[in-house]
Design an enzyme around this catalytic site. Structure first.
Site, PDB file in Angstrom:
ATOM      1  N   LEU A 192       0.740  -1.280  -0.012  1.00 47.26           N
ATOM      2  CA  LEU A 192      -0.014  -0.197   0.143  1.00 47.26           C
ATOM      3  C   LEU A 192       0.804   1.314  -0.004  1.00 47.26           C
ATOM      4  CD1 LEU A 192      -2.762  -1.201   2.608  1.00 47.26           C
ATOM      5  CD2 LEU A 192      -2.823  -1.274   0.141  1.00 47.26           C
ATOM      6  N   CYS A 193       2.080   0.999  -0.433  1.00 46.73           N
ATOM      7  CA  CYS A 193       3.087   2.290  -0.440  1.00 46.73           C
ATOM      8  C   CYS A 193       3.089   2.952  -1.980  1.00 46.73           C
ATOM      9  CB  CYS A 193       4.488   1.824  -0.361  1.00 46.73           C
ATOM     10  SG  CYS A 193       5.716   2.845  -0.304  1.00 46.73           S
TER      11      CYS A 193
END
Length: 163
Positions: A37-38
């Site tokens: 989720l970066c």
């Protein structure tokens, strides 16, 4: 006793099996702390491209998911699903770990001690990369924003693929 090398460590794979890093003796390895989720998560595609391009020449990418920056909340199973289905990752993935602090995985403590980053030995963010030679020594540390494609020339050079 000799100083430890990369090959003296073990880690749990994302499937829960203990793997000795000595299995990678003689191979050039790029070790990366990952998160799904970066903002840098699309680097998984570039890491897979490096793995595909150079694995037959003695190169391997190793992914170590970490939630220390709150961008990898999933279970190992969920992480593996995202990595394989969305990014078509086939390089080895390991069980989620800590990369900083007293609970950091011993391999990551060792790598940080070998090559400090801009903020000292700590990992600044997801997608910090360590290039390890076939003898188990850290050659270089790459900051998170460095795209995998920018490491290709160094990989070619280390593998003897450049004149």
């Amino acid at each position: 006793m000799a100083d430890p090398t990369f090959h003296d460590f073990t880690a749990l794979t994302i499937d829960g099996e203990l793997r000795a890093m000595s299995e990678y003796r003689g191979r050039l390895v790029l070790v990366v702390n990952t998160a799904t989720l970066c903002a840098f998560t699309p680097q998984l595609t570039g890491l897979q491209e490096l793995h595909d391009r150079f694995s037959a020449h003695g190169f391997t990418v190793l992914g170590f998911p970490s939630d220390q920056f709150h961008q990898e909340p999933g279970t190992d199973e969920e992480i593996q699903e995202v990595c394989t289905s969305t990014f078509e990752v086939t390089f080895p993935l390991f069980s989620k770990i800590d990369v900083n602090g007293s609970s950091a995985h011993p391999l990551w403590q060792w790598m940080c001690a070998q090559k400090a980053g801009v903020i000292g030995g700590r990992i600044a963010w997801n997608f910090t990369k360590f290039l390890i030679d076939g003898e188990g020594k850290v050659l270089r540390r790459y900051a998170p924003p460095v795209p995998p494609g920018r490491i290709a020339r160094r990989i070619e050079s280390e593998l003897g693929l450049r004149p």
